[in-house]
Write a protein that holds these residues in place. Structure first.
Motif, PDB file in Angstrom:
ATOM      1  N   LEU B 302       0.831  -1.274   0.001  1.00 38.79           N
ATOM      2  CA  LEU B 302       0.224   0.084  -0.007  1.00 38.79           C
ATOM      3  C   LEU B 302       0.834   1.189  -0.073  1.00 38.79           C
ATOM      4  O   LEU B 302       0.669   2.287  -0.617  1.00 38.79           O
ATOM      5  CB  LEU B 302      -0.877  -0.046   1.155  1.00 38.79           C
ATOM      6  N   ARG B 303       1.768   1.151   0.651  1.00 40.51           N
ATOM      7  CA  ARG B 303       2.765   2.391   0.863  1.00 40.51           C
ATOM      8  C   ARG B 303       3.311   2.597  -0.594  1.00 40.51           C
ATOM      9  O   ARG B 303       3.773   3.695  -1.005  1.00 40.51           O
ATOM     10  CB  ARG B 303       4.132   2.099   1.826  1.00 40.51           C
ATOM     11  N   MET B 304       3.790   1.705  -1.393  1.00 40.53           N
ATOM     12  CA  MET B 304       4.350   1.715  -2.572  1.00 40.53           C
ATOM     13  C   MET B 304       3.282   2.367  -3.401  1.00 40.53           C
ATOM     14  O   MET B 304       3.513   3.234  -4.316  1.00 40.53           O
ATOM     15  CB  MET B 304       4.708   0.228  -3.089  1.00 40.53           C
ATOM     16  N   VAL B 306       0.957   4.449  -2.745  1.00 39.79           N
ATOM     17  CA  VAL B 306       0.653   5.667  -2.385  1.00 39.79           C
ATOM     18  C   VAL B 306       1.883   6.603  -2.894  1.00 39.79           C
ATOM     19  O   VAL B 306       1.910   7.609  -3.706  1.00 39.79           O
ATOM     20  CB  VAL B 306       0.648   5.919  -0.972  1.00 39.79           C
ATOM     21  N   ALA B 307       3.170   6.052  -2.430  1.00 41.82           N
ATOM     22  CA  ALA B 307       4.249   6.844  -2.773  1.00 41.82           C
ATOM     23  C   ALA B 307       4.560   6.881  -4.367  1.00 41.82           C
ATOM     24  O   ALA B 307       4.718   7.721  -4.837  1.00 41.82           O
ATOM     25  CB  ALA B 307       5.523   6.172  -2.188  1.00 41.82           C
ATOM     26  N   TYR B 308       4.061   5.758  -5.169  1.00 38.39           N
ATOM     27  CA  TYR B 308       4.361   5.814  -6.632  1.00 38.39           C
ATOM     28  C   TYR B 308       3.613   6.592  -7.475  1.00 38.39           C
ATOM     29  O   TYR B 308       3.771   7.189  -8.415  1.00 38.39           O
ATOM     30  CB  TYR B 308       4.541   4.313  -7.118  1.00 38.39           C
ATOM     31  N   GLN B 310       2.062   9.117  -6.209  1.00 35.81           N
ATOM     32  CA  GLN B 310       2.600  10.654  -5.897  1.00 35.81           C
ATOM     33  C   GLN B 310       3.706  10.836  -6.666  1.00 35.81           C
ATOM     34  O   GLN B 310       4.200  11.934  -7.162  1.00 35.81           O
ATOM     35  CB  GLN B 310       2.677  10.696  -4.232  1.00 35.81           C
ATOM     36  N   LEU B 311       4.711   9.580  -6.913  1.00 37.36           N
ATOM     37  CA  LEU B 311       5.900   9.922  -7.478  1.00 37.36           C
ATOM     38  C   LEU B 311       5.698  10.337  -9.073  1.00 37.36           C
ATOM     39  O   LEU B 311       6.082  11.141  -9.618  1.00 37.36           O
ATOM     40  CB  LEU B 311       6.934   8.676  -7.378  1.00 37.36           C
ATOM     41  N   ARG B 314       4.467  13.766  -9.242  1.00 31.12           N
ATOM     42  CA  ARG B 314       5.401  14.496  -9.208  1.00 31.12           C
ATOM     43  C   ARG B 314       6.477  14.653 -10.460  1.00 31.12           C
ATOM     44  O   ARG B 314       6.645  15.996 -11.016  1.00 31.12           O
ATOM     45  CB  ARG B 314       6.251  14.214  -7.953  1.00 31.12           C
ATOM     46  N   LYS B 315       6.704  13.559 -10.975  1.00 27.07           N
ATOM     47  CA  LYS B 315       7.367  13.627 -12.195  1.00 27.07           C
ATOM     48  C   LYS B 315       6.919  13.904 -13.648  1.00 27.07           C
ATOM     49  O   LYS B 315       7.487  14.392 -14.181  1.00 27.07           O
ATOM     50  CB  LYS B 315       8.205  12.133 -12.071  1.00 27.07           C
ATOM     51  N   VAL B 336      -4.531   5.507   1.108  1.00 26.81           N
ATOM     52  CA  VAL B 336      -4.259   6.134   2.288  1.00 26.81           C
ATOM     53  C   VAL B 336      -5.166   5.568   3.371  1.00 26.81           C
ATOM     54  O   VAL B 336      -5.194   5.258   4.510  1.00 26.81           O
ATOM     55  CB  VAL B 336      -4.113   7.763   2.231  1.00 26.81           C
TER      56      VAL B 336
END
Lengths: 139, 507
Positions: B302-304, B306-308, B310-311, B314-315, B336
């Motif tokens: 799950l963390r991945m 979210v982070a990806y 958002q990544l 971002r990118k 989340v």
């Protein structure tokens, strides 16, 4: 400015490897990142690391093939590596883990945050902090 | 239809009557005899010939005495006497012959036929009355004796049939245990015939028992020397023959067997319950470990996510149009949210884990302090009034109870109504229990949800209010883990009163 920072990352989750890279570039740290994907690999590399002397180590605690703290203890047992700053990364942020890491000689403890911004922020801050400290110590 | 008793009574009535039979061929003589004997007997039966005598005899041949004229036409007195003697009942009935002639021949014949007396004509009424009254008196006495004997025979019959009809083995013994009477169940139980048991001692049949000792759990012995368990009960009976004891012996083999099998069943049941409980505990523990591991391991991917997401944003944000950005935002917020649920689940499991809780005397005021500290910002921003009463010492765990208060108070702040928020925390002690109350003036809860809200991930207001639906489940987990219980008393629109009971710590 001097050389690229030699940073070692012991992390078995490829996703986190990328996030750590992002964090370092987010922090503006010019680096040479050496990655070990599991504990045996990292332990085998200790003699080699003693030769190259990394500037910092980022260490994931919960590795599929062993406890990250073993690596930390090995480092602290090595005269060459005993003062290299170590930042512990973990997804389980329990108090017990934090204490165990501190006892084993970790310089910083960073629970992996869920939100990307938090991750970038916290990891880069921890890395910068250890560099500032060790730079201060060198003066 | 006459019952036995009714027939007996009628017979009594019949035999009670004292009757005299008067036999004379002369009607006048009979009339004068009747007059003479008036009032002596209950009934005077008259006959003028042998045939008439016979007719009366056939009807009822029970007479106290018979007065018989010797000289009669057709059949004379002696012949009639002979006829009378053939009747079984009349075989010994006193006969008085009435005769005009003194003849030795008559006397011999008369006495030979069992005559008790001769009266010579002309009859002297006083003599006749006095002689007859002797026989009547005699008849009355005989009758009374017979009645008494019948009564006692009937009583004994009644007693014996009662004894016989008793379903249990029953013995009548003397005070020393010697057997006087025993019924058939008694003989059958021990394998004897009646006469073998009479005069034996009851203690020979129940060897380890002594007269007067308790009658439970005894062992009796059959004629063939086999043993069986019995129970006896006794009652004394004072009679003219001295003290008799009625002893009832009951074979309790079946009952013992039943008791034994109940004991075995119970033991078996207990063993099974223990087994099941152990199995249940094991599977609960396994389930718990599974849930724990799952909630833990699910967190990483799950963390991945979210982070990806958002990544990516971002990118590549500058190349994504608005709708793609929105989609990405939904991915992130869902992930989340799921992450929050997982961490709530872990929190719940930690709070309700039956193992590893230390129960101690707790100043629950300190738990409340902690909770209020943790909520200080929220309380300030919602300008809530918190009223707290004096809280007693309880048996529990300070940290866990702080969590209970924190969850309850934070719910009170969250589910507020238009009114200024007011939360009141109070307690009352009754015996070994303390009941705590966290009461608010919020939106309240409809009765049908009073149970359900304590379930994991149960939320009433999914959309209007944020939250994971785990807070009350944690409260319930904690309170139950501390050996207490929790419930809500609430009315829609008025507010809610969350109450929980804990063990008082005493003074």
């Amino acid at each position: 400015m001097a050389h690229k920072k030699r940073i070692v990352l012991v992390e078995d989750n490829p996703g986190d490897v990328i996030l750590v890279r992002e964090s370092l570039s987010f922090a503006g740290i010019d680096n040479d990142l050496v990655c070990f994907a599991d504990l045996p690999q990292a332990l085998d590399a200790i003699p080699q690391l003693e030769g190259t002397m990394p500037d910092a180590v980022l260490l994931d605690l919960s590795l599929t093939r062993g406890d990250g703290l073993t690596f930390l203890q090995e480092m602290r047992a090595s005269p060459a590596l005993q003062h290299v700053p170590v930042i512990v990364l973990t997804s389980s942020a329990s108090k017990a883990d934090r204490e165990a890491a501190a006892r084993a000689g970790a310089n910083a403890f960073v629970p992996k945050p869920t939100q990307l911004d938090d991750f970038l922020d916290q990891v880069s801050r921890a890395v910068k902090a250890v560099f500032t400290q060790s730079a201060g110590g060198a003066c | 239809v006459l019952t036995g008793t009714a027939i007996a009574q009628r017979e009594d009535a019949r035999t009670d009557r004292i009757r005299l039979l008067l036999v004379d061929d002369s009607r006048d003589n009979l009339v004068s005899l009747e007059a003479t004997l008036q009032g002596l007997a209950d009934e005077l039966v008259c006959a003028q010939s042998g045939t008439e005598v016979l007719r009366h005899m056939l009807e009822n041949d029970d007479f106290a005495a018979i007065l018989l004229d010797v000289k009669m036409p057709e059949m004379d007195g002696f012949e009639i006497a002979e006829l009378i003697r053939t009747r079984r009942n009349a075989r010994h009935t006193p006969i008085l012959f009435l005769t005009a002639y003194r003849s030795d021949d008559h006397l011999f014949r008369g006495y030979d036929l069992g005559a008790v007396d001769f009266l010579f004509k002309p009859i002297v009424p006083e003599i006749l009355r006095s002689k007859v009254s002797v026989f009547i008196e005699l008849a009355r006495n005989v009758q009374m004796l017979k009645r008494q004997r019948e009564v006692s025979v009937r009583a004994e019959q009644k007693f014996r049939s009662l004894l016989e009809a008793a379903p249990d083995a029953t013995f009548i013994t003397r005070a020393d245990g010697r057997i006087m009477l025993v019924n058939t169940p008694g003989c059958d139980l021990f394998g004897y015939v009646t006469h073998e048991l009479l005069d034996q001692n009851l203690t020979d049949l129940i060897p380890r028992w002594r007269q007067g000792s308790a009658g439970y759990d005894l062992v009796a012995m059959r004629r063939n020397r086999t043993e069986f368990p019995v129970e006896i009960s006794q009652s004394p009976l004072n009679t003219e023959e001295g003290l008799l004891i009625t002893t009832v012996v009951r074979d309790i083999t079946e009952r013992k067997k039943a008791e034994e099998s109940i004991r075995e069943l119970n033991a078996e049941l207990e063993r099974r319950v223990a087994e099941r409980t152990a199995a249940l505990t094991r599977s609960t523990e396994a389930l718990r470990q599974f849930a724990w591991a799952a909630s833990h391991d699910l967190q990483e991917p799950l963390r991945m996510v979210v982070a990806y997401s958002q990544l990516l944003q971002r990118k590549s944000g500058q190349w994504l149009n608005e709708s793609a950005t929105q989609l990405l935002g939904t991915i992130v917020s869902s992930a989340v949210r799921m992450e929050q649920l997982l961490s709530g689940l872990r929190e719940f499991m930690q709070a309700s884990d039956q193992n590893s809780v230390r129960l101690e005397r707790v100043d629950i005021e300190r738990s409340l302090d902690r909770a209020l500290e943790g909520l200080a910002d929220t309380i300030a921003s919602s300008s809530a009034t918190i009223k707290r009463g004096v809280l007693p010492m309880v048996i529990g765990n300070e940290v866990l109870l702080a969590q209970v208060f924190q969850n309850l108070i934070s719910n009170a702040l969250k589910y507020r109504s238009e009114r200024p928020v007011e939360v009141q925390i109070s307690a009352e002690t009754s015996g070994a229990e303390c009941t705590f109350s966290v009461r608010d003036n919020g939106i309240g809860i409809a009765p049908e949800y009073h149970e359900r809200i304590f379930g994991v991930f149960k939320r009433l207001h999914r959309d209007e209010y944020p939250g994971t639906g785990i807070g009350l489940a944690i409260c319930k987990g904690v309170v139950e883990r501390l050996g207490g219980r929790i419930w809500v008393e609430s009315e829609l629109g008025t507010g809610s009163d969350f109450r929980f009971v804990l063990r008082a710590a005493g003074s």
